[in-house]
Scaffold this motif. Sequence first.
Motif, PDB file in Angstrom:
ATOM      1  N   HIS A 125      10.582   8.757  -0.686  1.00 61.18           N
ATOM      2  CA  HIS A 125       9.643   9.778  -1.176  1.00 61.18           C
ATOM      3  C   HIS A 125       8.381   9.863  -0.322  1.00 61.18           C
ATOM      4  O   HIS A 125       7.283   9.945  -0.855  1.00 61.18           O
ATOM      5  N   GLU A 126       8.548   9.845   0.982  1.00 63.38           N
ATOM      6  CA  GLU A 126       7.410  10.031   1.883  1.00 63.38           C
ATOM      7  C   GLU A 126       7.483  11.445   2.446  1.00 63.38           C
ATOM      8  O   GLU A 126       8.256  11.744   3.349  1.00 63.38           O
ATOM      9  N   PHE A 127       6.673  12.316   1.888  1.00 68.32           N
ATOM     10  CA  PHE A 127       6.650  13.732   2.233  1.00 68.32           C
ATOM     11  C   PHE A 127       5.182  14.160   2.213  1.00 68.32           C
ATOM     12  O   PHE A 127       4.519  14.068   1.186  1.00 68.32           O
ATOM     13  N   MET A 148       0.843  -1.189   0.000  1.00 64.02           N
ATOM     14  CA  MET A 148       0.000   0.000   0.000  1.00 64.02           C
ATOM     15  C   MET A 148       0.880   1.241   0.000  1.00 64.02           C
ATOM     16  O   MET A 148       1.729   1.411   0.864  1.00 64.02           O
ATOM     17  N   ILE A 149       0.666   2.096  -0.990  1.00 58.83           N
ATOM     18  CA  ILE A 149       1.362   3.376  -1.050  1.00 58.83           C
ATOM     19  C   ILE A 149       0.326   4.454  -0.750  1.00 58.83           C
ATOM     20  O   ILE A 149      -0.536   4.741  -1.578  1.00 58.83           O
ATOM     21  N   PRO A 150       0.366   5.036   0.451  1.00 55.97           N
ATOM     22  CA  PRO A 150      -0.648   6.031   0.793  1.00 55.97           C
ATOM     23  C   PRO A 150      -0.469   7.343   0.023  1.00 55.97           C
ATOM     24  O   PRO A 150       0.644   7.822  -0.148  1.00 55.97           O
ATOM     25  N   THR A 159     -13.498  24.327  -2.743  1.00 55.10           N
ATOM     26  CA  THR A 159     -12.937  22.984  -2.864  1.00 55.10           C
ATOM     27  C   THR A 159     -12.065  22.915  -4.111  1.00 55.10           C
ATOM     28  O   THR A 159     -12.159  23.762  -4.998  1.00 55.10           O
ATOM     29  N   CYS A 160     -11.231  21.906  -4.154  1.00 52.24           N
ATOM     30  CA  CYS A 160     -10.430  21.676  -5.357  1.00 52.24           C
ATOM     31  C   CYS A 160     -10.232  20.181  -5.531  1.00 52.24           C
ATOM     32  O   CYS A 160     -10.458  19.395  -4.604  1.00 52.24           O
ATOM     33  N   GLU A 161      -9.816  19.814  -6.708  1.00 52.15           N
ATOM     34  CA  GLU A 161      -9.564  18.419  -7.024  1.00 52.15           C
ATOM     35  C   GLU A 161      -8.068  18.239  -7.230  1.00 52.15           C
ATOM     36  O   GLU A 161      -7.443  18.999  -7.973  1.00 52.15           O
ATOM     37  N   ILE A 162      -7.511  17.246  -6.571  1.00 49.02           N
ATOM     38  CA  ILE A 162      -6.094  16.943  -6.669  1.00 49.02           C
ATOM     39  C   ILE A 162      -5.902  15.850  -7.719  1.00 49.02           C
ATOM     40  O   ILE A 162      -6.602  14.832  -7.697  1.00 49.02           O
ATOM     41  N   LEU A 163      -4.976  16.068  -8.631  1.00 49.34           N
ATOM     42  CA  LEU A 163      -4.590  15.059  -9.613  1.00 49.34           C
ATOM     43  C   LEU A 163      -3.278  14.442  -9.159  1.00 49.34           C
ATOM     44  O   LEU A 163      -2.309  15.155  -8.876  1.00 49.34           O
ATOM     45  N   PHE A 164      -3.265  13.109  -9.073  1.00 47.02           N
ATOM     46  CA  PHE A 164      -2.070  12.392  -8.658  1.00 47.02           C
ATOM     47  C   PHE A 164      -1.348  11.799  -9.866  1.00 47.02           C
ATOM     48  O   PHE A 164      -1.909  11.711 -10.953  1.00 47.02           O
ATOM     49  N   ASP A 165      -0.111  11.383  -9.658  1.00 51.86           N
ATOM     50  CA  ASP A 165       0.734  10.899 -10.745  1.00 51.86           C
ATOM     51  C   ASP A 165       0.223   9.638 -11.431  1.00 51.86           C
ATOM     52  O   ASP A 165       0.623   9.332 -12.542  1.00 51.86           O
ATOM     53  N   ASN A 166      -0.684   8.921 -10.821  1.00 56.75           N
ATOM     54  CA  ASN A 166      -1.244   7.721 -11.436  1.00 56.75           C
ATOM     55  C   ASN A 166      -2.594   7.994 -12.108  1.00 56.75           C
ATOM     56  O   ASN A 166      -3.256   7.071 -12.558  1.00 56.75           O
ATOM     57  N   GLY A 167      -3.019   9.266 -12.141  1.00 53.58           N
ATOM     58  CA  GLY A 167      -4.288   9.632 -12.756  1.00 53.58           C
ATOM     59  C   GLY A 167      -5.451   9.709 -11.788  1.00 53.58           C
ATOM     60  O   GLY A 167      -6.531  10.190 -12.151  1.00 53.58           O
ATOM     61  N   TRP A 213      -4.046  15.251   4.788  1.00 56.09           N
ATOM     62  CA  TRP A 213      -2.610  15.202   4.490  1.00 56.09           C
ATOM     63  C   TRP A 213      -2.441  14.584   3.110  1.00 56.09           C
ATOM     64  O   TRP A 213      -3.012  13.531   2.812  1.00 56.09           O
ATOM     65  N   ILE A 214      -1.647  15.242   2.270  1.00 59.81           N
ATOM     66  CA  ILE A 214      -1.469  14.836   0.883  1.00 59.81           C
ATOM     67  C   ILE A 214      -0.003  14.476   0.636  1.00 59.81           C
ATOM     68  O   ILE A 214       0.899  15.179   1.087  1.00 59.81           O
ATOM     69  N   ALA A 215       0.205  13.380  -0.084  1.00 62.00           N
ATOM     70  CA  ALA A 215       1.562  12.921  -0.414  1.00 62.00           C
ATOM     71  C   ALA A 215       2.148  13.809  -1.505  1.00 62.00           C
ATOM     72  O   ALA A 215       1.701  13.774  -2.646  1.00 62.00           O
ATOM     73  N   TYR A 216       3.154  14.596  -1.158  1.00 56.06           N
ATOM     74  CA  TYR A 216       3.749  15.558  -2.084  1.00 56.06           C
ATOM     75  C   TYR A 216       4.295  14.906  -3.353  1.00 56.06           C
ATOM     76  O   TYR A 216       4.038  15.368  -4.461  1.00 56.06           O
ATOM     77  N   PHE A 217       5.072  13.847  -3.222  1.00 61.94           N
ATOM     78  CA  PHE A 217       5.752  13.267  -4.375  1.00 61.94           C
ATOM     79  C   PHE A 217       4.799  12.608  -5.377  1.00 61.94           C
ATOM     80  O   PHE A 217       5.206  12.271  -6.479  1.00 61.94           O
ATOM     81  N   HIS A 218       3.542  12.426  -5.001  1.00 61.40           N
ATOM     82  CA  HIS A 218       2.560  11.829  -5.914  1.00 61.40           C
ATOM     83  C   HIS A 218       1.574  12.867  -6.451  1.00 61.40           C
ATOM     84  O   HIS A 218       0.726  12.534  -7.270  1.00 61.40           O
ATOM     85  N   THR A 219       1.684  14.106  -6.008  1.00 62.92           N
ATOM     86  CA  THR A 219       0.750  15.155  -6.412  1.00 62.92           C
ATOM     87  C   THR A 219       1.237  15.837  -7.684  1.00 62.92           C
ATOM     88  O   THR A 219       2.390  16.259  -7.756  1.00 62.92           O
TER      89      THR A 219
END
Length: 140
Positions: free
Chosen positions: A70-72, A1-3, A102-110, A86-92
């Motif tokens: 890369h846990e930040f 699991m990668i949070p 409100t806003c929508e966060i897009l992560f590196d995996n889509g 809390w949002i994972a910086y390296f995946h944002t």
Amino acid sequence: MIPYLILSCPQGMILIDENGQQAMQKTTPEKYLEQVCLKNGSTLEGREKSFRVLTQGSQKAGVLVNESTHEFWFPTLSRKNENCVWIAYFHTVKAFPCQGNTCEILFDNGMRYSVACSTRTIQMQLKRCRTFLEKINENC
């Protein structure tokens, strides 16, 4: 699991992974971050202090738990606020505005996830995290 996200809930917290799967834990986000910081040789307080000093900021400190893995994490609100995410910086990748505050966060995996804060807040947090990483890498 990668949070990718940590959410507060009445029973403790919910970790949301790269697949959108949720796992509940009976600890608060603050205690979880303290535990993972200790496992990596520091304290949550020490990590936050370093972030504040190097970014010359006083609010919503990010927490670099482990640079090599890369846990930040960065918060959307004060960590004392029960609505803080809390949002994972390296995946944002980016934040997009939505209705209201409100806003929508897009992560590196889509994957996309909506949070209750402004796009500006996320953009500022991403900028602070970049600044912090630049500062610690200057010292290498």
